[in-house]
Enzyme design. Structure first.
Site, short mmCIF file in Angstrom:
data_model
loop_
_atom_site.label_atom_id
_atom_site.label_comp_id
_atom_site.label_asym_id
_atom_site.label_seq_id
_atom_site.Cartn_x
_atom_site.Cartn_y
_atom_site.Cartn_z
N ASP A 37 18.60 -10.63 -25.71
CA ASP A 37 19.93 -10.96 -25.18
C ASP A 37 19.98 -12.46 -24.92
O ASP A 37 18.94 -13.14 -24.96
CB ASP A 37 20.18 -10.18 -23.86
CG ASP A 37 21.66 -9.92 -23.59
OD1 ASP A 37 22.42 -10.90 -23.43
OD2 ASP A 37 22.07 -8.75 -23.53
N ASP A 60 19.88 -15.22 -29.49
CA ASP A 60 21.32 -15.31 -29.74
C ASP A 60 21.57 -14.74 -31.13
O ASP A 60 21.08 -15.29 -32.13
CB ASP A 60 21.75 -16.78 -29.67
CG ASP A 60 23.24 -16.95 -29.89
OD1 ASP A 60 23.90 -16.03 -30.44
OD2 ASP A 60 23.77 -18.02 -29.53
N VAL A 61 22.33 -13.65 -31.21
CA VAL A 61 22.49 -12.96 -32.50
C VAL A 61 23.26 -13.78 -33.53
O VAL A 61 23.26 -13.44 -34.71
CB VAL A 61 23.16 -11.57 -32.34
CG1 VAL A 61 22.28 -10.64 -31.54
CG2 VAL A 61 24.57 -11.69 -31.76
N TYR A 152 38.69 -8.78 -32.03
CA TYR A 152 37.72 -7.70 -31.76
C TYR A 152 37.88 -6.58 -32.78
O TYR A 152 36.91 -6.09 -33.34
CB TYR A 152 37.94 -7.19 -30.33
CG TYR A 152 36.90 -6.18 -29.86
CD1 TYR A 152 35.67 -6.61 -29.38
CD2 TYR A 152 37.17 -4.82 -29.87
CE1 TYR A 152 34.73 -5.69 -28.93
CE2 TYR A 152 36.23 -3.90 -29.42
CZ TYR A 152 35.01 -4.34 -28.95
OH TYR A 152 34.08 -3.43 -28.50
N THR A 187 30.88 -0.12 -18.52
CA THR A 187 29.97 -1.29 -18.58
C THR A 187 30.76 -2.53 -18.14
O THR A 187 32.00 -2.49 -18.04
CB THR A 187 29.44 -1.55 -20.00
OG1 THR A 187 30.50 -2.13 -20.79
CG2 THR A 187 28.90 -0.30 -20.68
P1 NAD Z 1 28.22 -5.52 -22.09
O1 NAD Z 1 29.11 -6.70 -22.01
O2 NAD Z 1 27.65 -4.96 -20.85
O3 NAD Z 1 27.00 -5.77 -23.08
C1 NAD Z 1 27.07 -6.65 -24.16
C2 NAD Z 1 25.77 -7.44 -24.20
O4 NAD Z 1 25.77 -8.29 -25.35
C3 NAD Z 1 25.61 -8.34 -22.97
O5 NAD Z 1 24.34 -8.16 -22.37
C4 NAD Z 1 25.75 -9.74 -23.55
O6 NAD Z 1 25.02 -10.75 -22.86
C5 NAD Z 1 25.22 -9.53 -24.96
N1 NAD Z 1 25.63 -10.61 -25.86
C6 NAD Z 1 26.85 -11.20 -25.96
N2 NAD Z 1 26.80 -12.21 -26.85
C7 NAD Z 1 25.53 -12.25 -27.33
C8 NAD Z 1 24.87 -13.06 -28.29
N3 NAD Z 1 25.50 -14.06 -28.93
N4 NAD Z 1 23.56 -12.81 -28.55
C9 NAD Z 1 22.91 -11.82 -27.91
N5 NAD Z 1 23.48 -11.02 -26.99
C10 NAD Z 1 24.78 -11.24 -26.70
O7 NAD Z 1 29.10 -4.40 -22.84
P2 NAD Z 1 28.69 -3.01 -23.53
O8 NAD Z 1 29.81 -2.09 -23.34
O9 NAD Z 1 27.34 -2.59 -23.14
O10 NAD Z 1 28.71 -3.46 -25.07
C11 NAD Z 1 27.75 -3.01 -26.01
C12 NAD Z 1 28.43 -2.85 -27.36
O11 NAD Z 1 29.34 -1.74 -27.29
C13 NAD Z 1 29.25 -4.03 -27.83
O12 NAD Z 1 29.05 -4.24 -29.22
C14 NAD Z 1 30.67 -3.59 -27.57
O13 NAD Z 1 31.59 -4.26 -28.39
C15 NAD Z 1 30.59 -2.12 -27.85
N6 NAD Z 1 31.65 -1.29 -27.27
C16 NAD Z 1 31.83 -1.23 -25.92
C17 NAD Z 1 32.80 -0.38 -25.41
C18 NAD Z 1 33.04 -0.20 -23.91
O14 NAD Z 1 33.99 0.50 -23.53
N7 NAD Z 1 32.22 -0.76 -23.03
C19 NAD Z 1 33.61 0.36 -26.28
C20 NAD Z 1 33.40 0.28 -27.65
C21 NAD Z 1 32.41 -0.56 -28.14
#
Ligand code: NAD
Length: 246
Positions: A37, A60-61, A152, A187
């Site tokens: 992360d 960083d991805v 998005y 989250t």
């Molecule tokens: P979150 O924000 O808690 O987690 C996302 C994580 O990605 C964070 O820890 C953040 O620091 C990390 N991140 C961001 N940019 C980054 C980078 N450049 N390099 C490395 N890490 C990076 O949210 P989440 O809900 O746990 O999200 C996880 C995945 O699920 C994401 O791809 C999100 O788009 C997807 N998603 C979430 C939801 C929801 O309702 N929460 C719904 C559909 C999809």
């Protein structure tokens, strides 16, 4: 227990949220877990709570150099990489005309380019070993239109399409690639809906009438990471409380 015994899994964006839950569950099921992360403090804490089965790496991805470094490091430490969860993602809500080019490119860079770089980094090793499971986290926003989410939505539709293209390329070599499409998951990402005051309207679109806990997505990721899903590749796996059923 033991559904991932002996496997090594790399989970991006694993410091918190769904990624952290997947790291916990995968470790419970016997995997060695590499959490990555950009959030170093949260990432170190998540890995230390899991214990000896987990390590944290800053990653960083959007950086191909970071990807090269992390994959080399995993292979040096563990000699194998069986599972990649391309989970890292960002969300910013704005109507089309209020979305700046910089905001658009940033979301595409993390969600879409990050997933591309991740698959590119791990596929040579997985193909060489003739096994591997890549799980790309898309969204319901990759299955339908989502107002206020031009960037998005574009990134998550791309993740769905990239999943299928790469799945077809690597299927003959024993490597599987699938996408997960979560709905509304509890989250920190949901703070973006709260900021716009639109959580009630969003919840009206969820037939089961509640948000999901992170473990409800992690269980699906576990299935796709494990050999239980050996015949599934190039597919969409939806966990959305019925959002896309209508
Ligand atoms: P979150 O924000 O808690 O987690 C996302 C994580 O990605 C964070 O820890 C953040 O620091 C990390 N991140 C961001 N940019 C980054 C980078 N450049 N390099 C490395 N890490 C990076 O949210 P989440 O809900 O746990 O999200 C996880 C995945 O699920 C994401 O791809 C999100 O788009 C997807 N998603 C979430 C939801 C929801 O309702 N929460 C719904 C559909 C999809």
């Amino acid at each position: 227990m033991g559904r991932l015994a002996g496997k090594v899994a790399l989970i991006t964006g694993g410091a918190r949220g769904q990624g952290a839950e997947e790291a916990r569950l995968f470790a419970l099921e016997g995997a060695t877990v590499v959490v990555t992360d950009v959030l170093d403090d949260d990432g170190k804490q998540t890995a230390s709570e899991i214990g000896a089965a987990a390590t944290f790496h800053h990653h960083d991805v959007t950086s191909e150099a970071d990807w090269t470094g992390i994959v080399e490091s995993v292979l040096a430490d563990f000699g194998r990489l069986d599972v990649l969860v391309n989970n890292a993602g960002i969300l910013a809500i704005a109507p089309l005309v209020m979305t700046t080019e910089a905001d658009y490119r940033r979301i595409i860079d993390v969600n879409q380019v990050g997933t591309f770089l991740g698959m590119k980094a791990v596929v040579p090793h997985m193909v060489e070993r003739q096994q591997g499971s890549i799980i790309n986290i898309s969204s319901v926003a990759g299955l339908m239109g989502s107002p206020g989410m031009i960037a998005y939505g574009a990134s998550k539709w791309a993740v769905r399409g990239m999943t299928k293209s790469v799945a077809l390329e690597v299927a003959p070599f024993g490597v599987r690639v699938n996408s997960i499409h979560p709905g509304i998951i509890e989250t920190p990402m949901l703070e973006e809906f709260e900021r716009w005051g639109i959580m009630p309207q969003v919840m009206e679109r969820v037939p089961v009438g509640r948000k999901a806990g992170t473990v409800e997505v992690a269980q699906l990721a576990l299935y796709l990471a494990s050999d239980d899903s050996a015949y599934s590749t190039g597919s969409e796996f939806v966990v959305d409380g019925g959002m896309t059923a209508g």
